[in-house]
Every structure is written in structure tokens, then in C-alpha cells.
Design a protein around this motif. Structure first.
Motif, mmCIF file in Angstrom:
data_model
loop_
_atom_site.group_PDB
_atom_site.id
_atom_site.type_symbol
_atom_site.label_atom_id
_atom_site.label_comp_id
_atom_site.label_asym_id
_atom_site.label_seq_id
_atom_site.Cartn_x
_atom_site.Cartn_y
_atom_site.Cartn_z
ATOM 1 N N ALA A 290 -0.149 18.047 10.992
ATOM 2 C CA ALA A 290 0.093 16.620 11.217
ATOM 3 C C ALA A 290 -0.585 15.852 10.092
ATOM 4 O O ALA A 290 -1.730 16.139 9.739
ATOM 5 C CB ALA A 290 -0.473 16.186 12.566
ATOM 6 N N CYS A 291 0.131 14.902 9.525
ATOM 7 C CA CYS A 291 -0.411 14.085 8.438
ATOM 8 C C CYS A 291 -0.498 12.637 8.899
ATOM 9 O O CYS A 291 0.478 12.099 9.414
ATOM 10 C CB CYS A 291 0.507 14.207 7.220
ATOM 11 S SG CYS A 291 0.083 13.074 5.880
ATOM 12 N N VAL A 292 -1.679 12.025 8.747
ATOM 13 C CA VAL A 292 -1.812 10.600 9.068
ATOM 14 C C VAL A 292 -1.448 9.800 7.824
ATOM 15 O O VAL A 292 -1.730 10.210 6.704
ATOM 16 C CB VAL A 292 -3.234 10.228 9.557
ATOM 17 C CG1 VAL A 292 -3.532 10.866 10.893
ATOM 18 C CG2 VAL A 292 -4.296 10.613 8.554
ATOM 19 N N SER A 293 -0.790 8.675 8.044
ATOM 20 C CA SER A 293 -0.289 7.905 6.906
ATOM 21 C C SER A 293 -0.214 6.428 7.260
ATOM 22 O O SER A 293 -0.021 6.054 8.418
ATOM 23 C CB SER A 293 1.109 8.421 6.536
ATOM 24 O OG SER A 293 1.613 7.723 5.423
ATOM 25 N N VAL A 294 -0.386 5.604 6.232
ATOM 26 C CA VAL A 294 -0.216 4.163 6.373
ATOM 27 C C VAL A 294 0.154 3.630 4.991
ATOM 28 O O VAL A 294 -0.007 4.345 3.989
ATOM 29 C CB VAL A 294 -1.507 3.511 6.946
ATOM 30 C CG1 VAL A 294 -2.584 3.377 5.880
ATOM 31 C CG2 VAL A 294 -1.213 2.172 7.596
ATOM 32 N N ASP A 295 0.653 2.415 4.903
ATOM 33 C CA ASP A 295 1.044 1.875 3.593
ATOM 34 C C ASP A 295 -0.178 1.731 2.677
ATOM 35 O O ASP A 295 -1.308 1.628 3.139
ATOM 36 C CB ASP A 295 1.763 0.532 3.761
ATOM 37 C CG ASP A 295 0.851 -0.527 4.329
ATOM 38 O OD1 ASP A 295 0.166 -1.211 3.537
ATOM 39 O OD2 ASP A 295 0.795 -0.667 5.567
ATOM 40 N N ALA A 296 0.080 1.747 1.370
ATOM 41 C CA ALA A 296 -0.983 1.765 0.355
ATOM 42 C C ALA A 296 -1.906 0.549 0.445
ATOM 43 O O ALA A 296 -3.119 0.666 0.243
ATOM 44 C CB ALA A 296 -0.368 1.861 -1.038
ATOM 45 N N GLN A 297 -1.356 -0.627 0.776
ATOM 46 C CA GLN A 297 -2.180 -1.844 0.862
ATOM 47 C C GLN A 297 -3.191 -1.731 2.012
ATOM 48 O O GLN A 297 -4.370 -2.060 1.851
ATOM 49 C CB GLN A 297 -1.294 -3.084 1.074
ATOM 50 C CG GLN A 297 -0.430 -3.461 -0.115
ATOM 51 C CD GLN A 297 0.830 -2.589 -0.238
ATOM 52 O OE1 GLN A 297 1.154 -1.804 0.652
ATOM 53 N NE2 GLN A 297 1.513 -2.717 -1.362
ATOM 54 N N THR A 298 -2.728 -1.250 3.168
ATOM 55 C CA THR A 298 -3.615 -1.086 4.327
ATOM 56 C C THR A 298 -4.677 -0.036 4.027
ATOM 57 O O THR A 298 -5.853 -0.209 4.357
ATOM 58 C CB THR A 298 -2.792 -0.683 5.576
ATOM 59 O OG1 THR A 298 -1.766 -1.651 5.770
ATOM 60 C CG2 THR A 298 -3.659 -0.601 6.808
ATOM 61 N N GLN A 299 -4.243 1.058 3.390
ATOM 62 C CA GLN A 299 -5.172 2.131 3.017
ATOM 63 C C GLN A 299 -6.319 1.580 2.170
ATOM 64 O O GLN A 299 -7.497 1.791 2.479
ATOM 65 C CB GLN A 299 -4.424 3.221 2.238
ATOM 66 C CG GLN A 299 -5.330 4.346 1.739
ATOM 67 C CD GLN A 299 -4.655 5.234 0.706
ATOM 68 O OE1 GLN A 299 -3.655 4.853 0.087
ATOM 69 N NE2 GLN A 299 -5.195 6.418 0.505
#
Length: 197
Positions: free
Chosen positions: A126-135
């Protein structure tokens, strides 16, 4: 039968929060970063071999990560030596976790899972992900690094898009509610598979 689920994701993607959600669902979690802290702590298994290789890295009977960074900056080949000491100790820590685990789903929280080939030993990833700006906003909000340091770390890690493409499950961590719903869905899917195995 136990199911081994690798949990990965780049810096600031919400991996630690997501790992806790898996714990909340009755999974047991092996945390690679916590394991490093255990072997580096006073009395930890890395202290003796590290003292032999890099005596200046030992502060108050423990391995000092700041001192290690200084050593690596001065001598890039030092990293290889550190890895040959630490990796077998982490492997043993992980084996001890597996031997003592009782849950049906074991989650291995490993930031560099794909980079180190650790995904080969997992039943799924499982990979957690979010948009680059939020990251970036999340990492900088911690106040522990500059934007330049964050960019350097991000460049060393496998791109988020590649991790997502290689993972069996992607958990989007835009909100806590959304992330929790996805975790619950993954857990119920895995448990259904275990029941039918």
C-alpha cells in the motif's frame, strides 16, 4: 495464515498517521524508523559495531544521528559501512517482530520499501499519496527542515507516481476521514481473502 502488507510513501505523505489507522483496525505494525531508533539507542545492538567503526558517532552511549550525518558529509563512502552494520540488525528486528506477532495482518512501515527491494517479501504493498503542494506544506509545517532540504530528500526518493504505479493499493491522504475509509476497505478486502484462502 498471516498477510504481510508493505506500507510505503514519500516524506510528508501521511505514512505514520496511516500506520496508526492500520493499528486501529487490529493490524500489527513494524516501523522501520522506530527499529532504527531501537538499535541506535543506548544498549541497542548497533552501538558496539558503530563504536568500532565510527567512535565519534557515539554520544552518551547511543549512536547520534547528527554525528552520522556529519561523518557521511565528510566521507560519502561511510554510508556503505553504516548500512552494512545497520541492515542486518534491522533484518533481525523484523524477524523478531514476525516471530512474536499474533495479528492476521502485519503491516511493514518502510519508507524506502521499493528502493531497497523490500517489496519482494510482501504479499501486497500500500502506498500513501497526496498532491505535491500538500506534501511540501506538511513537511515544512513540522519546522524541522528547510524547503531546500525537503527538495533534496524528495529527489532521492522514488517519484510518487512510480510508487503509486507499483503498489497494489493507493491510499490518498487528503483528509483523515478519506484515508481511514480506504484503510478500512483494504483491511476488509485482505481479511475476506484470508477467510477464503
Amino acid at each position: 495464515m498471516t498477510f504481510k502488507l508493505g506500507l510505503t510513501g514519500s516524506i510528508g505523505m501521511g505514512k505514520s498517521t496511516t500506520a496508526q489507522m492500520f493499528r486501529d483496525e487490529g493490524c500489527e505494525v513494524w516501523d522501520a524508523d522506530a527499529a532504527v531508533h531501537r538499535v541506535y539507542a543506548a544498549g541497542g545492538s548497533a552501538v558496539g559495531p558503530m563504536r568500532a567503526a565510527f567512535p565519534q558517532a557515539i554520544v552518551d552511549g547511543a549512536v547520534d544521528r547528527g554525528a552520522l550525518k556529519t561523518i557521511i558529509a565528510a566521507d560519502p563512502t561511510a554510508l556503505k559501512t553504516i548500512e552494512t552494520i545497520v541492515h542486518p540488525l534491522l533484518k533481525q528486528d523484523r524477524a523478531d517482530f514476525l516471530a512474536n506477532a499474533t495479528a492476521d495482518i502485519l503491516v511493514y512501515d518502510i519508507p524506502l520499501l521499493f528502493e531497497t527491494g523490500g517489496n519482494a517479501g510482501m504479499d501486497a504493498v500500500a502506498c500513501v499519496s497526496v498532491d505535491a503542494q500538500t506534501q511540501e506544506a506538511r513537511v515544512l509545517a513540522r519546522g524541522t527542515m528547510t524547503a531546500e532540504q525537503f527538495q533534496m530528500i524528495r529527489e532521492k526518493q522514488m517519484p510518487d507516481a512510480e510508487k503509486r504505479a507499483r503498489a497494489d493499493y493507493v491510499i490518498v491522504t487528503d483528509t483523515l476521514e478519506h484515508a481511514r475509509a480506504q484503510v478500512q476497505n483494504i483491511v476488509s478486502t485482505i481479511r475476506a481473502g484470508l477467510r477464503n484462502a
